[in-house]
Scaffold this active site. Structure first.
Site, PDB file in Angstrom:
ATOM      1  N   GLU A 225       0.810  -1.228   0.000  1.00  0.00           N
ATOM      2  CA  GLU A 225       0.000   0.000   0.000  1.00  0.00           C
ATOM      3  C   GLU A 225       0.842   1.276   0.000  1.00  0.00           C
ATOM      4  O   GLU A 225       0.452   2.265  -0.605  1.00  0.00           O
ATOM      5  CB  GLU A 225      -0.951   0.013   1.202  1.00  0.00           C
ATOM      6  CG  GLU A 225      -2.034  -1.057   1.101  1.00  0.00           C
ATOM      7  CD  GLU A 225      -3.060  -0.947   2.218  1.00  0.00           C
ATOM      8  OE1 GLU A 225      -3.760   0.068   2.284  1.00  0.00           O
ATOM      9  OE2 GLU A 225      -3.146  -1.881   3.041  1.00  0.00           O
ATOM     10  N   HIS A 241       7.593 -26.715   4.983  1.00  0.00           N
ATOM     11  CA  HIS A 241       6.876 -27.881   4.460  1.00  0.00           C
ATOM     12  C   HIS A 241       6.369 -27.634   3.046  1.00  0.00           C
ATOM     13  O   HIS A 241       5.591 -28.433   2.524  1.00  0.00           O
ATOM     14  CB  HIS A 241       5.728 -28.255   5.411  1.00  0.00           C
ATOM     15  CG  HIS A 241       6.233 -28.614   6.777  1.00  0.00           C
ATOM     16  ND1 HIS A 241       6.590 -29.907   7.130  1.00  0.00           N
ATOM     17  CD2 HIS A 241       6.520 -27.841   7.852  1.00  0.00           C
ATOM     18  CE1 HIS A 241       7.043 -29.903   8.380  1.00  0.00           C
ATOM     19  NE2 HIS A 241       7.020 -28.665   8.837  1.00  0.00           N
ATOM     20  N   LYS A 335     -13.572   0.320  -4.269  1.00  0.00           N
ATOM     21  CA  LYS A 335     -14.715   0.623  -3.390  1.00  0.00           C
ATOM     22  C   LYS A 335     -15.782   1.406  -4.163  1.00  0.00           C
ATOM     23  O   LYS A 335     -16.972   1.148  -4.020  1.00  0.00           O
ATOM     24  CB  LYS A 335     -14.247   1.416  -2.156  1.00  0.00           C
ATOM     25  CG  LYS A 335     -13.478   0.562  -1.151  1.00  0.00           C
ATOM     26  CD  LYS A 335     -13.133   1.326   0.131  1.00  0.00           C
ATOM     27  CE  LYS A 335     -12.405   0.429   1.119  1.00  0.00           C
ATOM     28  NZ  LYS A 335     -11.999   1.065   2.353  1.00  0.00           N
TER      29      LYS A 335
HETATM   30  C1  F6R Z   1      -6.097   1.944   3.706  1.00  0.00           C
HETATM   31  C2  F6R Z   1      -6.119   0.582   4.271  1.00  0.00           C
HETATM   32  C3  F6R Z   1      -7.231  -0.351   3.846  1.00  0.00           C
HETATM   33  C4  F6R Z   1      -8.498  -0.168   4.698  1.00  0.00           C
HETATM   34  C5  F6R Z   1      -9.602  -1.137   4.261  1.00  0.00           C
HETATM   35  C6  F6R Z   1     -10.845  -1.104   5.156  1.00  0.00           C
HETATM   36  O1  F6R Z   1      -5.121   2.710   4.382  1.00  0.00           O
HETATM   37  O2  F6R Z   1      -5.268   0.225   5.006  1.00  0.00           O
HETATM   38  O3  F6R Z   1      -6.729  -1.666   3.954  1.00  0.00           O
HETATM   39  O4  F6R Z   1      -8.206  -0.380   6.059  1.00  0.00           O
HETATM   40  O5  F6R Z   1      -9.972  -0.833   2.933  1.00  0.00           O
HETATM   41  O6  F6R Z   1     -11.292   0.191   5.393  1.00  0.00           O
HETATM   42  P1  F6R Z   1     -11.647   0.646   6.896  1.00  0.00           P
HETATM   43  O7  F6R Z   1     -10.392   0.430   7.680  1.00  0.00           O
HETATM   44  O8  F6R Z   1     -12.030   2.077   6.789  1.00  0.00           O
HETATM   45  O9  F6R Z   1     -12.770  -0.240   7.329  1.00  0.00           O
END
Ligand code: F6R
Length: 342
Positions: A225, A241, A335
């Site tokens: 990320e 393994h 998203k």
């Molecule tokens: C972004 C990150 C992502 C979010 C994930 C869930 O920095 O680390 O992995 O954590 O998309 O979103 P939240 O944490 O807001 O539920």
């Protein structure tokens, strides 16, 4: 390029634990009862705190902790379950869906969130909400996201010593920070040096079951990320393994792997031996083997000392590649696409 935001978040990590220690979790009395199991439901940067809790509780608690990264909550969840629904934004669709299922099944639920729909739903349903400071990237808020989980289990009498362990974590992280923050140059700066060695190669992170498995995962996801580049992880003894056999072909690609071994003095004696033998097997095949040693006494302090080095290494790797560590456009795109037509 605005790298400052991630630099600022990283620098502030020890203080996140200190803030939560001061704030506490203040649970309503109705939560003080016994539970058959605990499920942490969340995704990405919010779920990893669940894995830390799972491995922490494996060493300290009599109640099993399971992590759920899905829309559906496991079938076994019922009125004897405690569900910790964790979402930094409060708007992650898988977490909202699993929260609703847990609520329908009559589980006791505590939401840990910066706000969003999760906070609204939990408040409306009469569930406790542990509100954490918002405004960061979820992965940069690991202290805010994990510390409440440990304190919840301590307040419910499920495990002891969490506050002490978190206090040690603050101290150890401050010491680690002094050695790896951007004011310190390589090669003295271990994290910066790591980034230089990873650059142009593929990192493979090896941890050990329970002790450092979640750190290894965290290193991988932070490199993905922050540096927007591939990374892989595996854990001892399981990797002995299967994965260890896979260092024969294609030799030219294997020669581009940098294997990073995370070491905890508390690793099982046989695991330590396996690490040595495995180094011998791969040493002439991979680009480099780097070992990183945990610091501190408690599991949490050692755990986060390793996390912090990886977090900074991924940040410096982003800089090496000329990439802004903060935005994760690909996750945002996914998203947004999924939200279309909902
Ligand atoms: C972004 C990150 C992502 C979010 C994930 C869930 O920095 O680390 O992995 O954590 O998309 O979103 P939240 O944490 O807001 O539920």
């Amino acid at each position: 390029m605005t790298v400052e935001k991630m630099a600022e978040y990283l620098y502030g990590l020890p203080e996140q634990f200190a803030v939560i220690l001061q704030q506490g979790v203040n649970l309503p009395a109705k939560y003080q009862r016994s539970y058959h199991n605990i499920v942490v439901t969340g995704l990405g940067g919010s779920a990893i705190g669940g894995d830390i809790l799972r491995t922490y509780a494996m060493q300290k608690a009599q109640v099993p902790v399971l992590v759920n990264r899905d829309y559906d909550i496991p079938e076994f969840v019922n009125g004897d379950s405690l569900v910790l629904a964790v979402s930094y934004s409060g708007n992650t669709e898988e977490t909202l869906s699993s929260y609703q299922q847990a609520y329908q099944k009559g589980a006791a639920i505590i939401a840990v969130t910066g706000g969003g729909k999760l906070a609204d739903m939990a408040q409306k349903d009469g569930c406790a909400v542990v509100k954490i400071p918002g405004g960061l990237s979820p992965r940069a808020a690991t202290g805010y996201l994990f510390a409440p989980l440990a304190l919840i289990l301590e307040e419910l009498g499920i495990l002891q010593g969490a506050a002490n362990d978190l206090e040690e974590t603050v101290q150890v992280l401050r010491n680690v920070r002094d050695a790896i923050y951007p004011g310190i140059d390589s090669p003295v700066n271990q994290a910066r040096q790591l980034a230089r060695e990873i650059k142009g190669n593929i990192p493979v992170i090896w941890g050990s079951t329970v002790r450092t498995e979640t750190v290894a995962m965290r290193w991988k996801t932070q490199i993905n990320e922050n540096a927007k580049s591939p990374a892989y992880f595996s854990i001892f003894p399981e990797l002995n393994h299967n994965e260890i056999v896979g260092f024969e072909a294609p030799a030219d690609l294997i020669a581009r792997l940098v294997v990073i071994i995370l070491r905890d003095p508390a690793d099982h004696g046989q695991v330590k031996k396996r690490m040595e033998i495995s180094k011998g097997i791969i040493k002439d095949k991979v680009k480099k083997i780097i070992e990183v040693e945990a610091r501190g006494e408690s599991f949490l302090a050692k755990f986060y000392s390793l996390v912090y080095v990886g977090d900074y290494a991924s940040f410096y790797l982003a800089l090496e590649y000329g990439i802004n560590p903060t935005p994760v456009k690909t996750i945002d795109f996914l998203k947004a696409e999924l939200a279309k037509g909902v």
